[in-house]
Scaffold this active site. Structure first.
Site, PDB file in Angstrom:
ATOM      1  N   THR A  17     -28.135  12.039  78.624  1.00  0.00           N
ATOM      2  CA  THR A  17     -26.921  11.707  77.870  1.00  0.00           C
ATOM      3  C   THR A  17     -26.542  12.814  76.895  1.00  0.00           C
ATOM      4  O   THR A  17     -25.395  13.278  76.872  1.00  0.00           O
ATOM      5  CB  THR A  17     -27.176  10.393  77.095  1.00  0.00           C
ATOM      6  OG1 THR A  17     -27.579   9.417  78.048  1.00  0.00           O
ATOM      7  CG2 THR A  17     -25.951   9.923  76.379  1.00  0.00           C
ATOM      8  N   VAL A  18     -27.490  13.254  76.087  1.00  0.00           N
ATOM      9  CA  VAL A  18     -27.145  14.214  75.032  1.00  0.00           C
ATOM     10  C   VAL A  18     -26.887  15.604  75.623  1.00  0.00           C
ATOM     11  O   VAL A  18     -25.925  16.287  75.244  1.00  0.00           O
ATOM     12  CB  VAL A  18     -28.256  14.270  73.953  1.00  0.00           C
ATOM     13  CG1 VAL A  18     -27.889  15.286  72.870  1.00  0.00           C
ATOM     14  CG2 VAL A  18     -28.456  12.897  73.328  1.00  0.00           C
ATOM     15  N   LYS A 111     -37.174  13.807  67.188  1.00  0.00           N
ATOM     16  CA  LYS A 111     -37.768  13.384  65.909  1.00  0.00           C
ATOM     17  C   LYS A 111     -39.265  13.128  66.020  1.00  0.00           C
ATOM     18  O   LYS A 111     -40.026  13.427  65.108  1.00  0.00           O
ATOM     19  CB  LYS A 111     -37.035  12.173  65.340  1.00  0.00           C
ATOM     20  CG  LYS A 111     -37.097  10.898  66.099  1.00  0.00           C
ATOM     21  CD  LYS A 111     -36.061  10.588  67.142  1.00  0.00           C
ATOM     22  CE  LYS A 111     -34.744  11.215  67.147  1.00  0.00           C
ATOM     23  NZ  LYS A 111     -33.848  10.944  68.233  1.00  0.00           N
ATOM     24  N   ASP A 207     -39.298   4.911  65.932  1.00  0.00           N
ATOM     25  CA  ASP A 207     -38.173   5.850  65.997  1.00  0.00           C
ATOM     26  C   ASP A 207     -37.607   6.044  64.584  1.00  0.00           C
ATOM     27  O   ASP A 207     -37.401   7.177  64.130  1.00  0.00           O
ATOM     28  CB  ASP A 207     -37.096   5.320  66.952  1.00  0.00           C
ATOM     29  CG  ASP A 207     -35.853   6.195  66.943  1.00  0.00           C
ATOM     30  OD1 ASP A 207     -35.880   7.272  67.577  1.00  0.00           O
ATOM     31  OD2 ASP A 207     -34.863   5.838  66.283  1.00  0.00           O
ATOM     32  N   LYS A 211     -37.905   9.418  61.785  1.00  0.00           N
ATOM     33  CA  LYS A 211     -36.760   9.988  61.061  1.00  0.00           C
ATOM     34  C   LYS A 211     -37.024   9.954  59.550  1.00  0.00           C
ATOM     35  O   LYS A 211     -36.699  10.905  58.822  1.00  0.00           O
ATOM     36  CB  LYS A 211     -35.491   9.220  61.413  1.00  0.00           C
ATOM     37  CG  LYS A 211     -35.107   9.353  62.895  1.00  0.00           C
ATOM     38  CD  LYS A 211     -34.046   8.343  63.296  1.00  0.00           C
ATOM     39  CE  LYS A 211     -33.722   8.403  64.784  1.00  0.00           C
ATOM     40  NZ  LYS A 211     -32.901   7.292  65.259  1.00  0.00           N
ATOM     41  N   GLY A 309     -25.972   8.115  70.663  1.00  0.00           N
ATOM     42  CA  GLY A 309     -24.869   8.215  71.629  1.00  0.00           C
ATOM     43  C   GLY A 309     -24.536   9.658  71.951  1.00  0.00           C
ATOM     44  O   GLY A 309     -24.914  10.585  71.236  1.00  0.00           O
TER      45      GLY A 309
HETATM   46  N1  HSE Z   1     -32.521   5.192  70.126  1.00  0.00           N
HETATM   47  C1  HSE Z   1     -32.139   5.643  68.822  1.00  0.00           C
HETATM   48  C2  HSE Z   1     -31.339   4.572  68.131  1.00  0.00           C
HETATM   49  C3  HSE Z   1     -31.342   6.907  68.829  1.00  0.00           C
HETATM   50  O1  HSE Z   1     -31.153   3.503  68.690  1.00  0.00           O
HETATM   51  O2  HSE Z   1     -30.950   4.780  66.994  1.00  0.00           O
HETATM   52  C4  HSE Z   1     -32.200   8.095  69.038  1.00  0.00           C
HETATM   53  O3  HSE Z   1     -33.159   8.183  68.043  1.00  0.00           O
END
Ligand code: HSE
Length: 441
Positions: A17-18, A111, A207, A211, A309
């Site tokens: 995607t990215v 991250k 996740d 961050k 996204g």
């Molecule tokens: N999957 C992560 C989110 C985005 O839902 O925020 C990528 O870190």
């Protein structure tokens, strides 16, 4: 293209995607980006590393750019900047390290890699005097890395409170608004393509924690060991908890907190929390992210936007490409050598010493004296109770298994843990108690 030409050759590892988003942004806004990059800087993707070159992609990249061999991409003299978008911490580490050692600037959105193994990579970046950029690693399109590293550099950062996982925010929102239970809300998030293919890190809190570790590291000047960070995810949130929060004037959010205490220690944790519904973070919905930063000069500031996204994340990746391009062509000193530690080491506040009020839900077998037994153990630990509740199902007033909810006054987490251990040993408590912090932000 010669080293001194205006076109910067890129190699991208990972074209999901990215990666496809980066291709599309460069195709759509290449001219504008080139002008804004201070002249005639252009970017050209010359190699794309993927696992399966036959797979249909979301961008119209020519087939001859694709390879499965990352080493040859890094070694290619036409590749001057390496973009790492494969995720994970093993091959990604090898690839980023190889690029830095080859003197090629790196742009990454990974991250987990930086939170787990960033110290070594930042060291390599300094040693080889070559930048590593990672704006896309935290909160997708929100420029929070540059904000903390540059725009707020004059501030002592007192606290950061963030909603920085879009998937869990979406799930909690659907559990709140549509009263879905967790599995249904997760299913919906997956169908909409919000959750990662493997949603584990999204829902177990890691996740967001990765961050938060990056933000904490930048804000406080020392590498933060993930093992010292308290992390809980949203898997155990039940509609009952959400309803209860709502009735009390709170909203449940997966919240990351990084806070400096007077003794210099840093509190850092990620967990589902009750936040007052009047707080600005309570209105962050859908897959949006928000980071509230309190600095001693700037006061309170809020960064809000799309945390995931294709286009938002590509927006951050391409911003980093421009910085890398400036470094290569304009002899700018601006390229970050990742992160420059300025404190030898910092102290993470032990989680047991951190204090908030709490909501605790005890799954119990309902028998006379249950509430009294739990209350007495809480009292014995010196923990005040501000409210109790046991929601009764009108169809089943004599249900054998119920949930008892206790609202508790502020106390150290360690004190609560001690009391919970004793309460868990009661014969009537059927499962581990579920704890939410009640944050006063
Ligand atoms: N999957 C992560 C989110 C985005 O839902 O925020 C990528 O870190």
């Amino acid at each position: 293209m010669s080293k001194n030409g205006t076109t910067i050759g890129l190699g991208i590892a990972g074209f999901g995607t990215v990666g496809a988003g980066v291709w599309n942004v460069l195709a759509r806004n290449g001219g504008l980006i080139s002008e804004r990059a201070g002249g005639a800087l252009k970017f050209e993707i010359r190699r794309i590393v993927v696992r399966d070159p036959e797979k249909v992609r979301e961008a119209a990249a020519p087939a001859d750019l694709f390879t499965t061999d990352w080493q040859s991409m890094v070694a290619d003299p036409g590749v001057e900047v390496v973009v790492e978008l494969i995720g994970g911490t093993d091959v990604a580490y090898e690839l980023v390290a190889a690029a830095l050692m080859a003197g090629k600037p790196v742009v990454t959105g990974n991250k987990a890699l930086l939170a787990e193994r960033g110290a070594d990579l930042f060291e390599l970046s300094r040693k080889h005097d070559v930048p590593i950029h990672f704006e896309a690693a935290v909160a997708g399109g929100i420029p929070i890395i540059k904000a903390v590293q540059e725009s707020l550099v004059s501030n002592r950062i007192d606290s950061i409170a963030g909603i920085i996982n879009g998937t869990s925010n979406y799930i909690l929102m659907r559990m709140t608004e549509a009263e879905l239970d967790y599995p249904d809300a997760l299913k919906e998030a997956k169908e909409l393509g919000y959750a990662e293919l493997d949603e584990t890190l999204d829902v177990n809190g890691w996740d967001a924690a990765h961050k938060a570790i990056l933000l904490g590291t930048l804000a406080h000047g020392f590498p933060i060991d993930p093992e010292e960070v308290y992390v809980r995810g949203i898997e155990y949130v039940r509609p009952l908890d959400i309803r209860f929060a709502k009735n009390l004037g709170y909203v449940v959010k997966l919240l990351c907190i990084v806070r400096e205490h007077e003794d210099g220690s840093i509190e850092i944790r990620t967990q589902p929390s009750f936040i007052p519904k009047t707080h600005i973070l309570a209105s962050v919905n859908d897959v949006f992210n928000a980071v509230a930063v309190r600095g001693d000069g700037v006061g309170d500031s809020l960064f809000y936007g799309r945390g995931a996204g294709q286009d938002p994340t590509a927006s951050s990746v391409v911003a980093d490409l421009v910085e890398a391009g400036r470094f290569l062509r304009q002899a700018s000193e601006g390229g970050h050598r990742g992160f420059l530690p300025y404190r030898e080491q910092g102290v993470i506040k032990p989680i047991d010493e951190t204090e908030t009020a709490y909501y605790v839900r005890f799954p119990v077998t309902d028998r006379p004296g249950v509430v009294a037994d739990i209350a007495s153990l809480l009292a014995g630990a010196g923990i005040g109770i501000s409210g109790t509740h046991s929601p009764v199902d009108p169809d089943e007033p004599d249900a054998e298994f119920v949930d008892m909810v206790f609202l508790l006054h502020t106390c150290p987490f360690g004190t609560l843990k001690g009391a919970l251990k004793k309460i868990e040993a009661l014969d009537c408590v059927t499962e581990r108690p579920v704890v939410f912090r009640i944050e006063s932000l």
